[in-house]
Structures are given as structure tokens and as C-alpha cells.
Write a protein that holds these residues in place. Structure first.
Motif, PDB file in Angstrom:
ATOM      1  N   LEU A  73     -28.286 -45.190  -8.039  1.00  0.00           N
ATOM      2  CA  LEU A  73     -26.876 -45.022  -7.688  1.00  0.00           C
ATOM      3  C   LEU A  73     -26.521 -43.547  -7.614  1.00  0.00           C
ATOM      4  N   MET A  74     -26.964 -42.779  -8.589  1.00  0.00           N
ATOM      5  CA  MET A  74     -26.671 -41.349  -8.608  1.00  0.00           C
ATOM      6  C   MET A  74     -27.317 -40.630  -7.420  1.00  0.00           C
ATOM      7  N   SER A  75     -28.532 -41.008  -7.081  1.00  0.00           N
ATOM      8  CA  SER A  75     -29.201 -40.408  -5.920  1.00  0.00           C
ATOM      9  C   SER A  75     -28.404 -40.673  -4.657  1.00  0.00           C
ATOM     10  N   PHE A  76     -27.935 -41.890  -4.501  1.00  0.00           N
ATOM     11  CA  PHE A  76     -27.134 -42.245  -3.332  1.00  0.00           C
ATOM     12  C   PHE A  76     -25.834 -41.455  -3.318  1.00  0.00           C
ATOM     13  N   GLU A  77     -25.168 -41.373  -4.439  1.00  0.00           N
ATOM     14  CA  GLU A  77     -23.908 -40.638  -4.502  1.00  0.00           C
ATOM     15  C   GLU A  77     -24.083 -39.162  -4.158  1.00  0.00           C
ATOM     16  N   MET A  78     -25.220 -38.590  -4.511  1.00  0.00           N
ATOM     17  CA  MET A  78     -25.485 -37.172  -4.232  1.00  0.00           C
ATOM     18  C   MET A  78     -25.672 -36.920  -2.736  1.00  0.00           C
ATOM     19  N   ASP A  79     -26.244 -37.900  -2.005  1.00  0.00           N
ATOM     20  CA  ASP A  79     -26.516 -37.714  -0.581  1.00  0.00           C
ATOM     21  C   ASP A  79     -26.629 -39.070   0.122  1.00  0.00           C
ATOM     22  N   PRO A  80     -25.507 -39.760   0.311  1.00  0.00           N
ATOM     23  CA  PRO A  80     -25.584 -41.103   0.899  1.00  0.00           C
ATOM     24  C   PRO A  80     -26.191 -41.134   2.297  1.00  0.00           C
ATOM     25  N   GLU A  81     -25.971 -40.116   3.082  1.00  0.00           N
ATOM     26  CA  GLU A  81     -26.519 -40.098   4.451  1.00  0.00           C
ATOM     27  C   GLU A  81     -28.048 -40.088   4.443  1.00  0.00           C
ATOM     28  N   ALA A  82     -28.638 -39.558   3.393  1.00  0.00           N
ATOM     29  CA  ALA A  82     -30.103 -39.521   3.310  1.00  0.00           C
ATOM     30  C   ALA A  82     -30.701 -40.910   3.098  1.00  0.00           C
ATOM     31  N   TYR A  83     -29.934 -41.812   2.496  1.00  0.00           N
ATOM     32  CA  TYR A  83     -30.447 -43.136   2.151  1.00  0.00           C
ATOM     33  C   TYR A  83     -29.875 -44.276   2.993  1.00  0.00           C
ATOM     34  N   ALA A  84     -28.714 -44.093   3.547  1.00  0.00           N
ATOM     35  CA  ALA A  84     -28.072 -45.171   4.305  1.00  0.00           C
ATOM     36  C   ALA A  84     -28.925 -45.543   5.515  1.00  0.00           C
ATOM     37  N   PRO A  85     -29.047 -46.837   5.780  1.00  0.00           N
ATOM     38  CA  PRO A  85     -29.846 -47.250   6.934  1.00  0.00           C
ATOM     39  C   PRO A  85     -29.178 -46.856   8.250  1.00  0.00           C
ATOM     40  N   GLN A  86     -29.988 -46.565   9.209  1.00  0.00           N
ATOM     41  CA  GLN A  86     -29.502 -46.236  10.542  1.00  0.00           C
ATOM     42  C   GLN A  86     -28.935 -47.494  11.204  1.00  0.00           C
TER      43      GLN A  86
END
Length: 148
Positions: A73-86
Motif C-alpha cells: 500500500l505504501m509503495s503504491f501511495e508513493m508512486d501510483p502511476e508506476a504500479y497502476a495497470p495500463q
């Protein structure tokens, strides 16, 4: 904008219609839960689909995202665009052909550091040699689809 949710608020948000939750292009979010509750960070860190937990949730782009751990969750919050699916998590092949198709959580691939999904595992296997071509075609179609 991201909002962490407590369990009671999360249940209420899950009952809201998708249209009330969406503030951007549609994200594959049955019942308002992005990617059917799978942890999008795990595709990068574990190389496999991992179901998230309601206790590790955040609202981003108008839908609720679940994660398997507080660290994810913290990783996503730090950079959601890096993890969000295309393409909002929709099937890349379907988009390359001009239509929207639901993804299968096991039918994923990472191309140039970005997460993509296909409709089925069989489709992913059949199209493995054409993935860069499919992504390029889907990018063109995604930008022009009405309502998304």
C-alpha cells in the motif's frame, strides 16, 4: 488524490455505483474495487497475482485499491502511476482490436516497466510474440475511445 479508508467506510464505498466513484477514465473495478481486489504492486514484486485485503486499501482515481500488505500500500501511495495497470486494467488485445474486454488476474505481463492484462491466459500465450505490437495498437485506441 488518495484517501485511506477504514473498514466501515470501505464497505459503504463498495456499495456506491461505479459512476459515482469514477473521476477519471474507467478503471476495471467491479463493485468499485480496482482490479477485482488484486494487489497491483504484487505483479511487480512477486511476479504473480496476489489478492489484496480490505484492511490495506486506498481510494485513487475514484475507486478502491486493495493491497496484500501495508508495505505494498505504501509503495503504491508513493508512486501510483508506476504500479497502476495500463488502459485501466482492461485487456490490451481487446483494446488493440477496438473494444473493451475484462482482464483475467492471471493473464498479465509487464512491458517496458508497465503492467498490462489480457482477457485470458490462453490469449496471453497465443499473443506472446506480438505483445509490443498489441500495446502500441491499444495505446492508439485507448486515447480515442468514447466514454473512457
Amino acid at each position: 488524490m488518495m484517501v485511506r479508508m477504514k473498514l466501515g467506510a470501505l464497505a459503504a464505498a463498495a456499495l456506491m455505483p461505479f459512476a459515482a466513484l469514477s473521476e477519471d477514465r474507467e478503471v476495471y473495478a467491479p463493485g468499485g474495487i480496482a482490479m477485482s481486489g488484486y494487489d497491483v504492486v504484487a505483479y511487480f514484486t512477486d511476479g504473480a497475482p496476489v489478492e489484496g485485503e480490505a484492511g490495506n486499501a486506498v481510494i485513487w482515481r475514484g475507486v478502491t485499491w486493495y493491497f496484500a500488505s501495508p508495505e505494498a500500500l505504501m509503495s503504491f501511495e508513493m508512486d501510483p502511476e508506476a504500479y497502476a495497470p495500463q488502459f485501466g486494467g482492461h485487456c490490451a488485445y481487446g483494446l488493440s482490436e477496438g473494444h473493451i474486454a475484462a482482464p483475467a488476474p492471471t493473464a498479465f505481463f509487464i512491458h517496458d516497466g508497465k503492467l498490462y492484462f489480457m482477457h485470458t491466459d490462453a490469449l496471453l500465450a497465443a499473443m506472446a510474440a506480438r505483445l509490443p505490437e498489441i500495446v502500441a495498437a491499444a495505446e492508439g485506441r485507448w486515447a480515442s475511445l468514447d466514454g473512457y
